[in-house]
Write a protein that holds these residues in place. Structure first.
Motif, PDB file in Angstrom:
ATOM      1  N   GLY A 195     -34.578 -28.385 -18.057  1.00  0.00           N
ATOM      2  CA  GLY A 195     -33.681 -27.256 -17.742  1.00  0.00           C
ATOM      3  C   GLY A 195     -34.516 -26.229 -16.993  1.00  0.00           C
ATOM      4  N   VAL A 196     -34.021 -25.037 -16.620  1.00  0.00           N
ATOM      5  CA  VAL A 196     -32.901 -24.336 -17.221  1.00  0.00           C
ATOM      6  C   VAL A 196     -31.881 -23.950 -16.148  1.00  0.00           C
ATOM      7  N   LYS A 197     -32.254 -23.121 -15.139  1.00  0.00           N
ATOM      8  CA  LYS A 197     -31.251 -22.587 -14.204  1.00  0.00           C
ATOM      9  C   LYS A 197     -31.886 -22.171 -12.884  1.00  0.00           C
ATOM     10  N   THR A 198     -31.161 -22.473 -11.807  1.00  0.00           N
ATOM     11  CA  THR A 198     -31.541 -21.986 -10.478  1.00  0.00           C
ATOM     12  C   THR A 198     -30.638 -20.818 -10.090  1.00  0.00           C
ATOM     13  N   GLY A 199     -31.033 -20.116  -9.042  1.00  0.00           N
ATOM     14  CA  GLY A 199     -30.208 -19.051  -8.488  1.00  0.00           C
ATOM     15  C   GLY A 199     -30.715 -18.706  -7.107  1.00  0.00           C
ATOM     16  N   SER A 200     -29.801 -18.441  -6.171  1.00  0.00           N
ATOM     17  CA  SER A 200     -30.250 -18.091  -4.832  1.00  0.00           C
ATOM     18  C   SER A 200     -29.238 -17.171  -4.157  1.00  0.00           C
ATOM     19  N   GLY A 201     -29.749 -16.333  -3.271  1.00  0.00           N
ATOM     20  CA  GLY A 201     -28.918 -15.409  -2.505  1.00  0.00           C
ATOM     21  C   GLY A 201     -29.749 -14.846  -1.376  1.00  0.00           C
ATOM     22  N   ALA A 213     -30.428 -11.619  -0.507  1.00  0.00           N
ATOM     23  CA  ALA A 213     -31.344 -10.577  -0.976  1.00  0.00           C
ATOM     24  C   ALA A 213     -32.265 -11.095  -2.069  1.00  0.00           C
ATOM     25  N   ALA A 214     -31.725 -11.930  -2.941  1.00  0.00           N
ATOM     26  CA  ALA A 214     -32.502 -12.422  -4.086  1.00  0.00           C
ATOM     27  C   ALA A 214     -33.523 -13.476  -3.686  1.00  0.00           C
ATOM     28  N   GLY A 215     -33.226 -14.235  -2.625  1.00  0.00           N
ATOM     29  CA  GLY A 215     -34.070 -15.382  -2.316  1.00  0.00           C
ATOM     30  C   GLY A 215     -33.836 -16.468  -3.344  1.00  0.00           C
ATOM     31  N   GLY A 216     -34.819 -17.349  -3.516  1.00  0.00           N
ATOM     32  CA  GLY A 216     -34.709 -18.421  -4.494  1.00  0.00           C
ATOM     33  C   GLY A 216     -35.298 -18.018  -5.827  1.00  0.00           C
ATOM     34  N   ASN A 217     -34.587 -18.354  -6.907  1.00  0.00           N
ATOM     35  CA  ASN A 217     -35.017 -17.998  -8.255  1.00  0.00           C
ATOM     36  C   ASN A 217     -34.867 -19.196  -9.174  1.00  0.00           C
ATOM     37  N   LEU A 218     -35.756 -19.302 -10.131  1.00  0.00           N
ATOM     38  CA  LEU A 218     -35.749 -20.454 -11.021  1.00  0.00           C
ATOM     39  C   LEU A 218     -36.302 -20.084 -12.387  1.00  0.00           C
ATOM     40  N   VAL A 219     -35.575 -20.485 -13.414  1.00  0.00           N
ATOM     41  CA  VAL A 219     -36.116 -20.523 -14.769  1.00  0.00           C
ATOM     42  C   VAL A 219     -36.174 -21.993 -15.153  1.00  0.00           C
ATOM     43  N   VAL A 268     -40.841 -18.960 -15.017  1.00  0.00           N
ATOM     44  CA  VAL A 268     -39.882 -18.231 -14.189  1.00  0.00           C
ATOM     45  C   VAL A 268     -40.524 -17.954 -12.834  1.00  0.00           C
ATOM     46  N   ILE A 269     -39.770 -18.186 -11.766  1.00  0.00           N
ATOM     47  CA  ILE A 269     -40.203 -17.842 -10.414  1.00  0.00           C
ATOM     48  C   ILE A 269     -39.062 -17.090  -9.745  1.00  0.00           C
ATOM     49  N   LEU A 270     -39.349 -15.920  -9.190  1.00  0.00           N
ATOM     50  CA  LEU A 270     -38.329 -15.100  -8.535  1.00  0.00           C
ATOM     51  C   LEU A 270     -38.747 -14.743  -7.110  1.00  0.00           C
ATOM     52  N   GLY A 271     -37.762 -14.504  -6.254  1.00  0.00           N
ATOM     53  CA  GLY A 271     -38.001 -13.916  -4.938  1.00  0.00           C
ATOM     54  C   GLY A 271     -38.662 -14.813  -3.921  1.00  0.00           C
ATOM     55  N   GLN A 272     -38.293 -16.099  -3.890  1.00  0.00           N
ATOM     56  CA  GLN A 272     -38.861 -17.000  -2.887  1.00  0.00           C
ATOM     57  C   GLN A 272     -37.996 -16.999  -1.621  1.00  0.00           C
ATOM     58  N   LYS A 311     -33.350 -21.423  -2.108  1.00  0.00           N
ATOM     59  CA  LYS A 311     -33.306 -22.441  -3.157  1.00  0.00           C
ATOM     60  C   LYS A 311     -34.335 -23.533  -2.901  1.00  0.00           C
ATOM     61  N   ALA A 312     -34.453 -23.970  -1.660  1.00  0.00           N
ATOM     62  CA  ALA A 312     -35.438 -25.004  -1.326  1.00  0.00           C
ATOM     63  C   ALA A 312     -36.855 -24.510  -1.620  1.00  0.00           C
ATOM     64  N   ALA A 313     -37.117 -23.243  -1.291  1.00  0.00           N
ATOM     65  CA  ALA A 313     -38.457 -22.687  -1.497  1.00  0.00           C
ATOM     66  C   ALA A 313     -38.796 -22.591  -2.975  1.00  0.00           C
ATOM     67  N   VAL A 314     -37.835 -22.154  -3.789  1.00  0.00           N
ATOM     68  CA  VAL A 314     -38.148 -21.978  -5.209  1.00  0.00           C
ATOM     69  C   VAL A 314     -38.262 -23.322  -5.924  1.00  0.00           C
ATOM     70  N   LEU A 315     -37.469 -24.308  -5.512  1.00  0.00           N
ATOM     71  CA  LEU A 315     -37.601 -25.632  -6.125  1.00  0.00           C
ATOM     72  C   LEU A 315     -38.939 -26.275  -5.754  1.00  0.00           C
ATOM     73  N   ALA A 316     -39.396 -26.037  -4.537  1.00  0.00           N
ATOM     74  CA  ALA A 316     -40.712 -26.543  -4.149  1.00  0.00           C
ATOM     75  C   ALA A 316     -41.804 -25.869  -4.969  1.00  0.00           C
TER      76      ALA A 316
END
Length: 290
Positions: free
Chosen positions: A227-233, A235-241, A254-258, A268-273
């Motif tokens: 798990g747990v959750k992705t998020g992207s936007g 302004a937010a960029g890519g985010n991942l828990v 946790v990674i934020l602001g990619q 999303k691609a950047a944070v998953l990488a």
């Protein structure tokens, strides 16, 4: 335990990992991980402690990572047991109309259909249905605004001092947090067995609809990720828990602001990488321990 900690102290730099210098808060000196070069991050290992925090911990938009708190509040107020579907919730007109919202992550809901709570949690967390999140907020509190108050109260109880929620889905850039705060929430949320089951699912479906909706977290099943959750936007960029289990130990990161300020797909691609590199490095580190 002492031997494991001594290994961590002596392990030094992992092969192939380029560490970002601005890392603080590590409980285990000598650990070097491939911290992202932008944004912020935090990682901890059950029974070991913090592996560090990178980047300036200032509140930033977190996009759909918001849904972790939505699920946490719902499950605290309406507890479920594994195998329990819970009460059924009627899809209102708003949720059905939002199924066709432009440039949003939504799931196909039909007005008047009754869906079990457990399935709505899946539809919110697995394919990241914004309309499912807002439906749950209205069902629980009557309005998103009232539900956001409950989210902020829960954040305060968890000591998330740099977090502010303004909605249940994360579409609002005014919902902000830090990697360190989201790590506190992830720790609490992963104690719930139903939450753990849901975020580990590779897909789900709307009742009565044959289409399978895949999990937005494509790291599942790699490097022990559960798990747990992705998020992207924009302004937010890519985010991942993320959560992984390695040699019986729970890893939370946790990674934020990619790639913030570009577009949601690139973020999303950047944070998953970045998450793939971090989870692989922690897995290598823990499996190499003697």
């Amino acid at each position: 335990m002492r031997r494991l900690l001594m290994f961590f102290l002596l392990a030094g730099t992992l092969a192939g990992c380029d560490a970002v210098p601005a890392v603080s808060g590590a409980a285990v000196p000598g650990v070097s991980l491939p911290w992202p070069a932008e944004g912020q991050a935090a990682v901890e290992v059950e029974g070991v402690g913090s592996l560090g925090v990178s980047g300036e911990q200032v509140p930033v938009p977190i996009a759909s990572v918001t849904k972790v708190m939505t699920a946490y509040v719902i499950l605290r107020r309406h507890p479920l047991r594994p195998g329990d579907d819970g009460p059924t919730i009627e899809v209102d007109r708003t949720a059905a109309e939002e199924s066709y919202a432009f440039q949003e992550s939504t799931v196909p809901l039909v007005e008047g259909r009754r869906i079990p709570l457990r399935r709505l949690l899946e539809l919110m967390l697995v394919p990241s249905g914004n309309n499912a999140a807002r439906l749950l907020a209205r069902w629980d509190a009557g309005s998103q605004e009232r539900f956001a108050e409950r989210m902020n109260a829960a954040a305060a109880r968890l000591g998330m001092a740099r977090t502010r929620y303004t909605g249940a889905s994360g579409t609002e850039d005014s919902t902000v947090s830090t990697a360190a705060d989201q790590l506190k929430l992830a720790t609490a949320a992963m104690r719930d067995p139903v939450f753990r089951e849901v975020v580990a699912q590779v897909d789900t479906a709307v009742p009565g609809d044959a289409r399978r909706l895949p999990n937005s977290n494509t790291l599942l099943g790699r490097h022990g990720v559960i798990g747990v959750k992705t998020g992207s936007g924009t302004a937010a960029g890519g985010n991942l828990v993320w959560a992984s289990r390695v040699r019986g130990r729970l890893v939370l990161g946790v990674i934020l602001g990619q790639a913030a300020g570009t577009d949601p797909v690139a973020g999303k691609a950047a944070v998953l990488a970045a998450g793939g590199k971090m989870s692989a490095a922690v897995e290598q580190w823990l499996t190499s321990a003697r």
